[in-house]
Design a protein around this motif. Structure first.
Motif, PDB file in Angstrom:
ATOM      1  N   UNK A  41       0.812  -1.218   0.000  1.00  0.00           N
ATOM      2  CA  UNK A  41       0.000   0.000   0.000  1.00  0.00           C
ATOM      3  C   UNK A  41       0.846   1.268   0.000  1.00  0.00           C
ATOM      4  N   UNK A  42       2.160   1.139   0.061  1.00  0.00           N
ATOM      5  CA  UNK A  42       3.026   2.317   0.089  1.00  0.00           C
ATOM      6  C   UNK A  42       4.054   2.221  -1.040  1.00  0.00           C
ATOM      7  N   UNK A  43       3.863   2.996  -2.103  1.00  0.00           N
ATOM      8  CA  UNK A  43       4.752   2.904  -3.267  1.00  0.00           C
ATOM      9  C   UNK A  43       6.167   3.423  -3.004  1.00  0.00           C
ATOM     10  N   UNK A  44       6.413   4.023  -1.851  1.00  0.00           N
ATOM     11  CA  UNK A  44       7.745   4.544  -1.541  1.00  0.00           C
ATOM     12  C   UNK A  44       8.625   3.522  -0.822  1.00  0.00           C
ATOM     13  N   UNK A  45       8.043   2.390  -0.466  1.00  0.00           N
ATOM     14  CA  UNK A  45       8.772   1.329   0.227  1.00  0.00           C
ATOM     15  C   UNK A  45       9.130   0.258  -0.804  1.00  0.00           C
ATOM     16  N   UNK A  46      10.433  -0.011  -0.921  1.00  0.00           N
ATOM     17  CA  UNK A  46      10.917  -0.950  -1.942  1.00  0.00           C
ATOM     18  C   UNK A  46      11.664  -2.108  -1.284  1.00  0.00           C
ATOM     19  N   UNK A  47      11.001  -3.255  -1.085  1.00  0.00           N
ATOM     20  CA  UNK A  47      11.701  -4.426  -0.559  1.00  0.00           C
ATOM     21  C   UNK A  47      12.683  -4.949  -1.616  1.00  0.00           C
ATOM     22  N   UNK A  48      13.896  -5.263  -1.161  1.00  0.00           N
ATOM     23  CA  UNK A  48      14.955  -5.708  -2.069  1.00  0.00           C
ATOM     24  C   UNK A  48      15.490  -7.055  -1.580  1.00  0.00           C
ATOM     25  N   UNK A  49      15.750  -7.944  -2.514  1.00  0.00           N
ATOM     26  CA  UNK A  49      16.341  -9.242  -2.176  1.00  0.00           C
ATOM     27  C   UNK A  49      17.746  -9.332  -2.752  1.00  0.00           C
ATOM     28  N   UNK A  50      18.597 -10.022  -2.016  1.00  0.00           N
ATOM     29  CA  UNK A  50      19.940 -10.361  -2.482  1.00  0.00           C
ATOM     30  C   UNK A  50      19.972 -11.861  -2.731  1.00  0.00           C
ATOM     31  N   UNK A  51      20.235 -12.242  -3.967  1.00  0.00           N
ATOM     32  CA  UNK A  51      20.192 -13.655  -4.362  1.00  0.00           C
ATOM     33  C   UNK A  51      21.564 -14.056  -4.894  1.00  0.00           C
ATOM     34  N   UNK A  52      22.079 -15.166  -4.403  1.00  0.00           N
ATOM     35  CA  UNK A  52      23.297 -15.719  -4.978  1.00  0.00           C
ATOM     36  C   UNK A  52      23.133 -17.222  -5.116  1.00  0.00           C
ATOM     37  N   UNK A  53      23.468 -17.745  -6.290  1.00  0.00           N
ATOM     38  CA  UNK A  53      23.312 -19.177  -6.592  1.00  0.00           C
ATOM     39  C   UNK A  53      21.905 -19.678  -6.274  1.00  0.00           C
ATOM     40  N   UNK A  54      20.907 -18.864  -6.592  1.00  0.00           N
ATOM     41  CA  UNK A  54      19.528 -19.263  -6.377  1.00  0.00           C
ATOM     42  C   UNK A  54      19.068 -19.209  -4.928  1.00  0.00           C
ATOM     43  N   UNK A  55      19.929 -18.743  -4.032  1.00  0.00           N
ATOM     44  CA  UNK A  55      19.572 -18.680  -2.608  1.00  0.00           C
ATOM     45  C   UNK A  55      19.337 -17.233  -2.193  1.00  0.00           C
ATOM     46  N   UNK A  56      18.280 -17.009  -1.430  1.00  0.00           N
ATOM     47  CA  UNK A  56      18.011 -15.692  -0.872  1.00  0.00           C
ATOM     48  C   UNK A  56      18.910 -15.526   0.354  1.00  0.00           C
ATOM     49  N   UNK A  57      19.949 -14.714   0.196  1.00  0.00           N
ATOM     50  CA  UNK A  57      20.904 -14.541   1.293  1.00  0.00           C
ATOM     51  C   UNK A  57      20.625 -13.292   2.103  1.00  0.00           C
ATOM     52  N   UNK A  58      20.064 -12.263   1.464  1.00  0.00           N
ATOM     53  CA  UNK A  58      19.865 -10.980   2.142  1.00  0.00           C
ATOM     54  C   UNK A  58      18.519 -10.370   1.784  1.00  0.00           C
ATOM     55  N   UNK A  59      18.022  -9.573   2.718  1.00  0.00           N
ATOM     56  CA  UNK A  59      16.775  -8.839   2.507  1.00  0.00           C
ATOM     57  C   UNK A  59      16.945  -7.465   3.132  1.00  0.00           C
ATOM     58  N   UNK A  60      16.420  -6.448   2.450  1.00  0.00           N
ATOM     59  CA  UNK A  60      16.414  -5.107   3.025  1.00  0.00           C
ATOM     60  C   UNK A  60      15.372  -4.271   2.307  1.00  0.00           C
ATOM     61  N   UNK A  61      15.179  -3.062   2.798  1.00  0.00           N
ATOM     62  CA  UNK A  61      14.202  -2.152   2.231  1.00  0.00           C
ATOM     63  C   UNK A  61      14.904  -0.844   1.886  1.00  0.00           C
ATOM     64  N   UNK A  62      14.573  -0.303   0.729  1.00  0.00           N
ATOM     65  CA  UNK A  62      14.972   1.058   0.388  1.00  0.00           C
ATOM     66  C   UNK A  62      13.707   1.903   0.464  1.00  0.00           C
ATOM     67  N   UNK A  63      13.740   2.878   1.341  1.00  0.00           N
ATOM     68  CA  UNK A  63      12.602   3.752   1.623  1.00  0.00           C
ATOM     69  C   UNK A  63      12.932   5.107   1.015  1.00  0.00           C
ATOM     70  N   UNK A  64      12.134   5.504   0.011  1.00  0.00           N
ATOM     71  CA  UNK A  64      12.455   6.771  -0.654  1.00  0.00           C
ATOM     72  C   UNK A  64      11.723   7.966  -0.049  1.00  0.00           C
ATOM     73  N   UNK A  65      10.764   7.747   0.842  1.00  0.00           N
ATOM     74  CA  UNK A  65      10.052   8.891   1.420  1.00  0.00           C
ATOM     75  C   UNK A  65       9.543   8.684   2.837  1.00  0.00           C
ATOM     76  N   UNK A  66       9.011   7.509   3.143  1.00  0.00           N
ATOM     77  CA  UNK A  66       8.219   7.311   4.348  1.00  0.00           C
ATOM     78  C   UNK A  66       8.865   7.892   5.610  1.00  0.00           C
ATOM     79  N   UNK A  67      10.073   7.439   5.960  1.00  0.00           N
ATOM     80  CA  UNK A  67      10.702   7.880   7.208  1.00  0.00           C
ATOM     81  C   UNK A  67      12.049   8.565   7.015  1.00  0.00           C
ATOM     82  N   UNK A  68      12.387   8.901   5.796  1.00  0.00           N
ATOM     83  CA  UNK A  68      13.706   9.476   5.515  1.00  0.00           C
ATOM     84  C   UNK A  68      13.955  10.733   6.351  1.00  0.00           C
ATOM     85  N   UNK A  69      12.923  11.553   6.509  1.00  0.00           N
ATOM     86  CA  UNK A  69      13.098  12.835   7.211  1.00  0.00           C
ATOM     87  C   UNK A  69      13.437  12.674   8.692  1.00  0.00           C
ATOM     88  N   UNK A  70      13.246  11.481   9.245  1.00  0.00           N
ATOM     89  CA  UNK A  70      13.641  11.236  10.638  1.00  0.00           C
ATOM     90  C   UNK A  70      15.159  11.206  10.784  1.00  0.00           C
TER      91      UNK A  70
END
Length: 158
Positions: A41-70
């Motif tokens: 429901x929030x287009x400014x929140x971008x979940x990102x996956x890190x994949x190596x050899x078909x395995x999900x090794x990392x997960x994080x979010x890039x937030x372009x607006x929601x809480x940046x100003x904090x």
């Protein structure tokens, strides 16, 4: 094989369900489920996956607006949040690989971005060291987080 960074989409859902974090990790970060729900429901929140050899090794979010100003007054900053490594792959250099690719990936996704900011728990010295090795610099700012005080760090882009 290279680390692939990608915005989350449904093709990664099976891997997300297998993603494992320990109780110790959960003291400092969250599971992927909540940000994935928020992103629906929030287009400014971008979940990102890190994949190596078909395995999900990392997960994080890039937030372009929601809480940046904090964390910064820079309107062109992107907030890195909920950064984690699957507990089965911790200590194997995956987080370092992700962070090495993060500046280029962020600029491709957000061409106007000129800074990445993050907040890291004061007690999480391993994460602080990793971010510093990856080029993040401490800012003269501490914010109060759910699990206690957090140092704000920055990485300039461009």
């Amino acid at each position: 094989m290279n680390m692939l960074l990608s915005e989350y989409n449904e093709e990664f859902s099976a891997l997300i369900h297998q993603y494992q974090l320990t109780e110790e990790q959960l003291r400092f970060t969250g599971t992927p489920e909540m940000p994935l729900k928020i992103a629906l429901t929030n287009p400014f929140i971008h979940p990102i996956v890190g994949i190596e050899n078909g395995r999900l090794t990392n997960f994080f979010v890039l937030d372009e607006k929601k809480d940046v100003s904090l964390y910064t007054e820079n309107e062109h900053a992107i907030l890195l949040r909920t950064f984690s490594t699957d507990s089965r792959y911790q200590g194997q250099g995956y987080a370092k690989k992700v962070l090495q690719q993060l500046p280029k990936f962020t600029q491709e996704l957000f061409p106007a971005a000129d800074e990445i900011v993050l907040a890291v728990n004061k007690e999480n010295s391993a994460a602080q060291a990793l971010y510093k090795k990856s080029g993040f610099l401490p800012m003269d700012k501490i914010v109060e987080g759910i699990a206690g005080p957090q140092y704000v760090m920055t990485l300039g882009l461009l």
